[in-house]
Design an enzyme around this catalytic site. Structure first.
Site, mmCIF file in Angstrom:
data_model
loop_
_atom_site.group_PDB
_atom_site.id
_atom_site.type_symbol
_atom_site.label_atom_id
_atom_site.label_comp_id
_atom_site.label_asym_id
_atom_site.label_seq_id
_atom_site.Cartn_x
_atom_site.Cartn_y
_atom_site.Cartn_z
ATOM 1 C CD GLU A 160 -6.712 24.387 8.812
ATOM 2 O OE1 GLU A 160 -6.215 23.983 7.745
ATOM 3 O OE2 GLU A 160 -6.076 24.473 9.861
ATOM 4 C CB CYS B 185 -10.051 27.243 -0.807
ATOM 5 S SG CYS B 185 -9.682 25.545 -1.093
ATOM 6 C CB CYS C 45 -4.443 12.182 -2.638
ATOM 7 S SG CYS C 45 -6.077 12.059 -3.365
ATOM 8 C CB CYS D 280 -3.229 15.478 -0.171
ATOM 9 S SG CYS D 280 -4.474 16.434 0.690
ATOM 10 C CB CYS E 91 -2.752 23.383 -3.304
ATOM 11 S SG CYS E 91 -3.703 22.062 -3.982
HETATM 12 S S1 SF4 Z 1 -8.344 16.540 0.244
HETATM 13 FE FE1 SF4 Z 1 -6.371 15.592 -0.295
HETATM 14 S S2 SF4 Z 1 -6.727 13.376 0.034
HETATM 15 FE FE2 SF4 Z 1 -8.733 14.355 -0.139
HETATM 16 S S3 SF4 Z 1 -9.307 14.207 -2.309
HETATM 17 FE FE3 SF4 Z 1 -8.324 16.232 -2.009
HETATM 18 S S4 SF4 Z 1 -6.179 15.842 -2.537
HETATM 19 FE FE4 SF4 Z 1 -7.100 13.806 -2.164
#
Ligand code: SF4
Length: 352
Positions: A99, A113, A124, A127, A342
């Site tokens: 995406e 983006c 993370c 996320c 985000c």
């Molecule tokens: S996409 Fe998500 S899991 Fe991967 S580095 Fe970025 S914030 Fe961290």
């Protein structure tokens, strides 16, 4: 399981100008022919050999016979948010989906983006992409394809002004492909970007930050999200390898051209990293850096039990930074209704 992309077919968008010249020279073609084809693809947006009408038909046929195509990605779906944000879903030649998000800015401009991987290995905790794990790296051509195809999805008169490597994936984990894509989109006869209109965001891969600064001093964004190793270790496993002190030292070494700022993204998680003490520690960490802080109130998805901070808490956090003369903005959440905000990118299992 391999995280390498499948062996590319001979897609011309994978090729640097030099490799295209070498391939055509091996066919006995003059150098200007390679430059002509390069311009067709990267500056004029041709998506097929047939579109290159001033290139001899016999050469186009020969390229087709030898298996050359233009591009490995197709725009499969475009979703538009009530706020004008657009989420593009691309289908890649091996069936994988990625995406890209187009975020509206004033004056008919958009920021794009870009994704750099299918999924992400960095895990993370706040996320959605991180919950997917890493399927594979993208090739340089698949990253460039996102840039080449996006303008065709915009309304008449709109254009993309800035690209940010902040979509799916950790760009510096896929360093070589990301670097080649930057060289292509910022090079002569490409889509016309300059280093100053490109931003790479990282969770904190210190050696690669140093490498990037040496070869392509684009804008740098750090996904910071905590002010102590204890909290950052919990939120971002990468911190156990490259703790805060090492990360900030690498950022201080980064050869940012004059008058440009480093961006620090800080996802605010209620009760986790949004206290007054966190804000004060953030001011100290960024002392004497040309920093801009982007506060991102957490965007919820099914999964982790985090809370979005209250408006009052967000403003109190921001106030502490402002009072110490830190440039800080609170990101206006865009594309929430289409899972394009985000930390929300990634194909949902039930996606229609
Ligand atoms: S996409 Fe998500 S899991 Fe991967 S580095 Fe970025 S914030 Fe961290």
């Amino acid at each position: 399981m391999s995280i390498r992309p499948p062996t590319p077919e001979r897609s011309l968008t994978e090729m640097s100008r030099e490799s295209l010249r070498a391939a055509l020279s091996a066919m006995g073609e003059p150098r200007y022919r390679a430059d002509q084809i390069y311009t067709w693809i990267f500056a004029r947006g041709a998506r097929s050999l047939e579109a290159m009408t001033d290139t001899p038909k016999a050469l186009r046929q020969r390229l087709a016979d030898e298996g050359y195509t233009v591009g490995r990605a197709l725009v499969e779906k475009v979703r538009e948010s009530v706020d004008g944000t657009r989420k593009l879903q691309f289908r890649l030649s091996d069936g994988a989906a990625i995406e890209s998000v187009l975020i509206p800015m004033p004056g008919g401009l958009f920021t794009q983006c870009l994704s750099s991987q299918v999924g992400c290995a960095m895990d993370c905790k706040f996320c959605y992409t991180g919950t997917m794990g890493l399927s594979r790296h993208l090739t340089a051509g698949e990253i460039v394809d996102q840039v080449l195809l996006a303008p065709g999805t915009l309304p008449a008169g709109a254009r993309i002004d800035h690209v940010v490597y902040m979509g799916m994936g950790e760009p510096l984990h896929n360093f070589d492909a990301v670097l080649q894509s930057i060289v292509t989109i910022c090079g002569d006869d490409g889509p016309g970007y300059s280093f100053k209109r490109v931003t790479v965001s990282t969770s904190g891969l210190v050696p690669q930050i140093d490498r990037l600064g040496e070869v392509a001093p684009v804008n740098l964004a750090i996904s910071l999200n905590a002010t102590t190793d204890e909290v950052r270790d919990r939120l971002m496993p990468v911190n156990k390898r490259y703790p805060l002190a090492e990360l900030i030292a690498a950022v201080r070494r980064y050869p940012l051209p004059p008058r440009r700022k480093l961006t620090f993204e800080y996802v605010l998680l209620g009760g986790v990293n949004d206290g007054d003490d966190d804000a004060r520690r953030l001011v100290k960490l960024l002392h004497r850096l040309p920093a801009r802080v982007n506060l991102i109130p957490w965007n919820p998805f099914d999964g982790p039990a985090y809370a979005r901070p209250t408006e009052e808490r967000i403003r109190a956090f921001q106030r502490i930074l402002l009072d110490r003369n830190v440039t800080v903005t609170v990101r206006v959440t865009k594309g929430l209704d289409i899972d394009a905000a985000c930390g929300q990118l990634g194909e949902r299992p039930d996606a229609a």
